[in-house]
Design a protein around this motif. Structure first.
Motif, PDB file in Angstrom:
ATOM      1  N   ASN A 280      35.288  59.234  47.959  1.00 53.26           N
ATOM      2  CA  ASN A 280      35.457  59.796  46.619  1.00 53.26           C
ATOM      3  C   ASN A 280      36.052  58.729  45.701  1.00 53.26           C
ATOM      4  O   ASN A 280      36.923  57.963  46.118  1.00 53.26           O
ATOM      5  N   PHE A 281      35.594  58.700  44.470  1.00 52.31           N
ATOM      6  CA  PHE A 281      36.095  57.708  43.519  1.00 52.31           C
ATOM      7  C   PHE A 281      36.740  58.404  42.326  1.00 52.31           C
ATOM      8  O   PHE A 281      36.155  59.320  41.741  1.00 52.31           O
ATOM      9  N   GLU A 282      37.948  57.966  42.008  1.00 49.61           N
ATOM     10  CA  GLU A 282      38.631  58.395  40.791  1.00 49.61           C
ATOM     11  C   GLU A 282      38.680  57.199  39.854  1.00 49.61           C
ATOM     12  O   GLU A 282      39.207  56.141  40.216  1.00 49.61           O
ATOM     13  N   VAL A 283      38.124  57.358  38.665  1.00 47.70           N
ATOM     14  CA  VAL A 283      37.999  56.232  37.742  1.00 47.70           C
ATOM     15  C   VAL A 283      39.224  56.133  36.839  1.00 47.70           C
ATOM     16  O   VAL A 283      39.661  57.125  36.251  1.00 47.70           O
ATOM     17  N   ILE A 284      39.762  54.925  36.753  1.00 45.98           N
ATOM     18  CA  ILE A 284      40.897  54.637  35.873  1.00 45.98           C
ATOM     19  C   ILE A 284      40.346  54.049  34.577  1.00 45.98           C
ATOM     20  O   ILE A 284      39.748  52.965  34.594  1.00 45.98           O
ATOM     21  N   PRO A 285      40.511  54.715  33.449  1.00 48.85           N
ATOM     22  CA  PRO A 285      39.978  54.166  32.193  1.00 48.85           C
ATOM     23  C   PRO A 285      40.796  52.968  31.708  1.00 48.85           C
ATOM     24  O   PRO A 285      42.020  53.030  31.611  1.00 48.85           O
ATOM     25  N   ILE A 286      40.116  51.877  31.448  1.00 46.40           N
ATOM     26  CA  ILE A 286      40.772  50.679  30.902  1.00 46.40           C
ATOM     27  C   ILE A 286      39.898  50.114  29.778  1.00 46.40           C
ATOM     28  O   ILE A 286      38.724  50.461  29.654  1.00 46.40           O
ATOM     29  N   SER A 287      40.484  49.234  28.964  1.00 47.22           N
ATOM     30  CA  SER A 287      39.779  48.752  27.767  1.00 47.22           C
ATOM     31  C   SER A 287      38.964  47.485  28.009  1.00 47.22           C
ATOM     32  O   SER A 287      38.007  47.217  27.289  1.00 47.22           O
ATOM     33  N   THR A 316      49.830  19.815  34.943  1.00 47.41           N
ATOM     34  CA  THR A 316      48.722  20.396  34.176  1.00 47.41           C
ATOM     35  C   THR A 316      48.070  21.534  34.951  1.00 47.41           C
ATOM     36  O   THR A 316      47.731  22.580  34.383  1.00 47.41           O
ATOM     37  N   PHE A 317      47.910  21.311  36.248  1.00 46.41           N
ATOM     38  CA  PHE A 317      47.303  22.341  37.096  1.00 46.41           C
ATOM     39  C   PHE A 317      48.119  23.630  37.053  1.00 46.41           C
ATOM     40  O   PHE A 317      47.576  24.723  36.864  1.00 46.41           O
ATOM     41  N   TYR A 318      49.422  23.505  37.211  1.00 48.12           N
ATOM     42  CA  TYR A 318      50.254  24.706  37.253  1.00 48.12           C
ATOM     43  C   TYR A 318      50.413  25.353  35.873  1.00 48.12           C
ATOM     44  O   TYR A 318      50.642  26.566  35.783  1.00 48.12           O
ATOM     45  N   LYS A 319      50.254  24.576  34.821  1.00 42.47           N
ATOM     46  CA  LYS A 319      50.234  25.173  33.478  1.00 42.47           C
ATOM     47  C   LYS A 319      48.993  26.048  33.314  1.00 42.47           C
ATOM     48  O   LYS A 319      49.056  27.163  32.791  1.00 42.47           O
ATOM     49  N   GLU A 320      47.849  25.529  33.778  1.00 45.15           N
ATOM     50  CA  GLU A 320      46.609  26.308  33.718  1.00 45.15           C
ATOM     51  C   GLU A 320      46.693  27.541  34.614  1.00 45.15           C
ATOM     52  O   GLU A 320      46.201  28.616  34.263  1.00 45.15           O
ATOM     53  N   LEU A 321      47.326  27.363  35.758  1.00 46.63           N
ATOM     54  CA  LEU A 321      47.504  28.493  36.667  1.00 46.63           C
ATOM     55  C   LEU A 321      48.382  29.563  36.024  1.00 46.63           C
ATOM     56  O   LEU A 321      48.154  30.767  36.197  1.00 46.63           O
ATOM     57  N   GLY A 322      49.366  29.112  35.261  1.00 43.90           N
ATOM     58  CA  GLY A 322      50.228  30.052  34.542  1.00 43.90           C
ATOM     59  C   GLY A 322      49.447  30.887  33.536  1.00 43.90           C
ATOM     60  O   GLY A 322      49.689  32.096  33.386  1.00 43.90           O
ATOM     61  N   LYS A 323      48.491  30.255  32.854  1.00 42.87           N
ATOM     62  CA  LYS A 323      47.645  30.984  31.901  1.00 42.87           C
ATOM     63  C   LYS A 323      46.808  32.042  32.623  1.00 42.87           C
ATOM     64  O   LYS A 323      46.633  33.161  32.134  1.00 42.87           O
ATOM     65  N   PHE A 324      46.298  31.649  33.783  1.00 46.32           N
ATOM     66  CA  PHE A 324      45.512  32.603  34.571  1.00 46.32           C
ATOM     67  C   PHE A 324      46.364  33.803  34.981  1.00 46.32           C
ATOM     68  O   PHE A 324      45.942  34.961  34.859  1.00 46.32           O
ATOM     69  N   LEU A 325      47.566  33.538  35.460  1.00 44.82           N
ATOM     70  CA  LEU A 325      48.444  34.620  35.903  1.00 44.82           C
ATOM     71  C   LEU A 325      48.845  35.525  34.749  1.00 44.82           C
ATOM     72  O   LEU A 325      49.001  36.741  34.924  1.00 44.82           O
ATOM     73  N   ASP A 326      49.007  34.945  33.570  1.00 42.72           N
ATOM     74  CA  ASP A 326      49.342  35.754  32.396  1.00 42.72           C
ATOM     75  C   ASP A 326      48.204  36.719  32.063  1.00 42.72           C
ATOM     76  O   ASP A 326      48.435  37.896  31.759  1.00 42.72           O
ATOM     77  N   ALA A 327      46.962  36.214  32.144  1.00 47.87           N
ATOM     78  CA  ALA A 327      45.800  37.079  31.893  1.00 47.87           C
ATOM     79  C   ALA A 327      45.692  38.165  32.962  1.00 47.87           C
ATOM     80  O   ALA A 327      45.390  39.328  32.661  1.00 47.87           O
ATOM     81  N   ALA A 328      45.967  37.788  34.214  1.00 42.99           N
ATOM     82  CA  ALA A 328      45.933  38.767  35.306  1.00 42.99           C
ATOM     83  C   ALA A 328      47.010  39.832  35.115  1.00 42.99           C
ATOM     84  O   ALA A 328      46.786  41.020  35.393  1.00 42.99           O
ATOM     85  N   PHE A 329      48.169  39.409  34.621  1.00 43.60           N
ATOM     86  CA  PHE A 329      49.270  40.347  34.369  1.00 43.60           C
ATOM     87  C   PHE A 329      48.857  41.396  33.339  1.00 43.60           C
ATOM     88  O   PHE A 329      49.083  42.598  33.522  1.00 43.60           O
ATOM     89  N   ARG A 330      48.229  40.945  32.259  1.00 45.76           N
ATOM     90  CA  ARG A 330      47.818  41.875  31.197  1.00 45.76           C
ATOM     91  C   ARG A 330      46.770  42.866  31.707  1.00 45.76           C
ATOM     92  O   ARG A 330      46.780  44.041  31.338  1.00 45.76           O
ATOM     93  N   MET A 331      45.865  42.395  32.554  1.00 42.76           N
ATOM     94  CA  MET A 331      44.856  43.300  33.120  1.00 42.76           C
ATOM     95  C   MET A 331      45.498  44.323  34.054  1.00 42.76           C
ATOM     96  O   MET A 331      45.168  45.512  34.021  1.00 42.76           O
ATOM     97  N   ASN A 332      46.411  43.851  34.891  1.00 47.45           N
ATOM     98  CA  ASN A 332      47.070  44.754  35.833  1.00 47.45           C
ATOM     99  C   ASN A 332      47.907  45.810  35.121  1.00 47.45           C
ATOM    100  O   ASN A 332      48.003  46.950  35.581  1.00 47.45           O
ATOM    101  N   ILE A 333      48.520  45.421  34.011  1.00 47.60           N
ATOM    102  CA  ILE A 333      49.305  46.379  33.227  1.00 47.60           C
ATOM    103  C   ILE A 333      48.418  47.535  32.761  1.00 47.60           C
ATOM    104  O   ILE A 333      48.806  48.710  32.808  1.00 47.60           O
ATOM    105  N   GLN A 334      47.200  47.199  32.336  1.00 42.94           N
ATOM    106  CA  GLN A 334      46.277  48.245  31.882  1.00 42.94           C
ATOM    107  C   GLN A 334      45.913  49.201  33.020  1.00 42.94           C
ATOM    108  O   GLN A 334      45.816  50.413  32.817  1.00 42.94           O
ATOM    109  N   ILE A 335      45.712  48.637  34.211  1.00 41.01           N
ATOM    110  CA  ILE A 335      45.377  49.486  35.366  1.00 41.01           C
ATOM    111  C   ILE A 335      46.544  50.409  35.695  1.00 41.01           C
ATOM    112  O   ILE A 335      46.364  51.615  35.920  1.00 41.01           O
ATOM    113  N   CYS A 336      47.745  49.846  35.707  1.00 47.70           N
ATOM    114  CA  CYS A 336      48.936  50.654  36.010  1.00 47.70           C
ATOM    115  C   CYS A 336      49.109  51.772  34.987  1.00 47.70           C
ATOM    116  O   CYS A 336      49.318  52.941  35.346  1.00 47.70           O
TER     117      CYS A 336
END
Length: 455
Positions: A280-287, A316-336
């Motif tokens: 069974n699937f329950e859909v979480i609405p996100i933007s 430089t690598f870890y700065k770019e990784l930080g940007k990725f994690l920030d984007a992932a954080f914003r997406m996860n917040i929407q799911i939560c």
């Protein structure tokens, strides 16, 4: 006497046994590679196995036929036969008419690289034609194949097998300079003794021949590592590593007659709800959209694979990784928020009478949902970089002097320099962990503090 004869006959029958043919899926390759697989198919049919061949609608050499033991499953692709024919023609002409000399060798490999890139583009369309065809994948799952036979020169056979939950076998004639055999099969090919395939050398080589052989191996290795590297990101995206881990558990739970419900966001790449699915699937609405997830994963893979950190590019690598994690954080917040702030969804979940919640700790808030529903939760995790989640959340010991950090490419046999590198890997991943997960402290405090009001 008659009873003895009957008993003897029964004994003979039991010793002979009854052999039933297996159900075998074939992931073939065009051209001469198809001839190799065709011989295997004929032998399998002769031994009374049922064989199904996956064929693209634009296949050139594979002609579907209909027999009781042989089935061709045709799937649609965007290209026609003329594109395959043109690709093979370009390869043959480049290989036969533009043979490299010391002065033209670089030009030759540039031309070959263009042909191989075209081959990879076609291969991706073929892979997508199967992996993104949900009806076909469901049909293949219901067919209950026992094994998949694939040609490793043609990618994705292993992904199809993993998706179907069956073992797979490779059958290969050869690859140029045995690159596939060396890199994938780990077969030793010392260039001083073994002539590179298609180099036209023999095992009786002069000193000059050995140098030429060494160059052949080196150039083919370079092409293999360069041109096949793009498949790393495709495989990572197609497999959906963390979902694959959960999916295996779901299949086992369903086999044990458990009722399973999956919370899935309205935009997802790997989790496909199907009306015929036992889940069974329950859909979480996100933007955000699936394309946003695709871009995020692509960014992560490219960052990790193509921009591996060196002492000069580490920051430089870890700065770019930080940007990725920030984007992932914003997406996860929407799911939560899509679950915890959705009173209707929470009410349905509470009415569901669930006994336990199974979550991947990389996707945050599973524990909050379990607390809200008043049920226990279990974490399942393949791994996290440098085992940060396992160490910080699971309190699993991982001394840097002995345990290589996950994704560091180190082994348990480390030199002093490698131990230093390992320690740095742990420290950097710990810093990232604290930075990223520290952002969740306020969110958790806010949500947990509001539970009393919500209840």
């Amino acid at each position: 006497m008659l009873n003895k004869n009957i008993l003897l006959l029964c004994l003979q029958i039991s010793l002979l046994g009854i052999t039933l043919g297996g159900n075998i899926l074939i992931w073939p390759m065009e051209g001469s590679h198809w001839l190799n697989i065709k011989i295997i198919i004929d032998e399998l049919i002769e031994k009374e196995h049922n064989v199904t061949v996956l064929v693209a609608s634009g296949a050139l050499f594979i002609t579907p036929t209909s027999t009781p033991s042989l089935t061709f499953e045709i799937y649609k692709v965007a290209f026609g036969k003329e594109r395959i024919e043109g690709l093979i023609k370009d390869f043959v002409l480049t290989w036969m008419e533009k043979r490299p000399s010391p002065s033209t060798i670089w030009r030759f490999y540039q031309d070959i690289a263009k042909v191989i890139k075209d081959f990879h583009m076609i291969s991706r369309e073929i892979c997508d034609g199967v992996l993104k065809n949900q009806k076909l994948m469901e049909k293949l799952k219901k067919s209950k194949f026992e094994v998949l036979i694939s040609d490793p020169v043609f990618p994705c056979g292993d992904i199809v097998a993993l998706k179907l939950g069956i073992p797979f076998m490779y059958s290969l004639r050869f690859s140029p300079a045995s690159t596939v055999e060396k890199h994938c099969g780990k077969v030793p090919y010392p260039p001083s003794y073994v002539p590179a395939t298609l180099s036209e050398l023999t095992d009786q080589m002069s000193f000059t021949d050995r140098i030429r052989n060494f160059i052949s191996y080196s150039l083919q290795d370079y092409m293999f590592n360069t041109l096949w590297k793009s498949w790393d990101s495709y495989y990572s995206k197609a497999l959906g590593i963390h979902w694959l881990n959960i999916e295996l558990i779901l299949e086992e739970l369903i086999q044990r007659n458990h009722n399973v419900t999956v919370l899935a966001s309205s935009a997802t790449l790997f989790i496909n709800s199907n009306p015929d699915s036992p889940v069974n699937f329950e859909v979480i609405p996100i933007s955000y959209k699936s394309s946003n997830i695709d871009s995020l994963i692509e960014h992560m893979i490219m960052l990790w694979i193509d921009h591996r950190p060196t002492p000069l590019t580490l920051w430089t690598f870890y700065k770019e990784l930080g940007k990725f994690l920030d984007a992932a954080f914003r997406m996860n917040i929407q799911i939560c928020d899509g679950v915890l702030n959705n009173t209707k969804l929470l009410a349905r979940l509470q009415e569901g009478g669930f006994d336990v919640l199974l979550a991947d700790p990389v996707t945050v808030c599973g524990d909050l949902v379990a607390l809200k529903l008043g049920i226990p939760f279990v974490y399942t995790l393949r791994f996290s970089p440098a085992s940060t989640v396992e160490r910080h959340c699971g309190k699993i010991p991982a001394p840097a002097s002995y345990v290589p950090a996950a994704l560091s490419e180190l082994t348990d046999h480390m030199t002093f320099g490698e131990r230093v590198k390992n320690t740095i890997s742990y420290l950097l991943q710990d810093y990232i962990f604290e930075s990223y997960w520290g952002e969740w402290n306020s969110y958790y405090s806010k949500v947990l503090g509001s539970f009393g009001c919500l209840d």
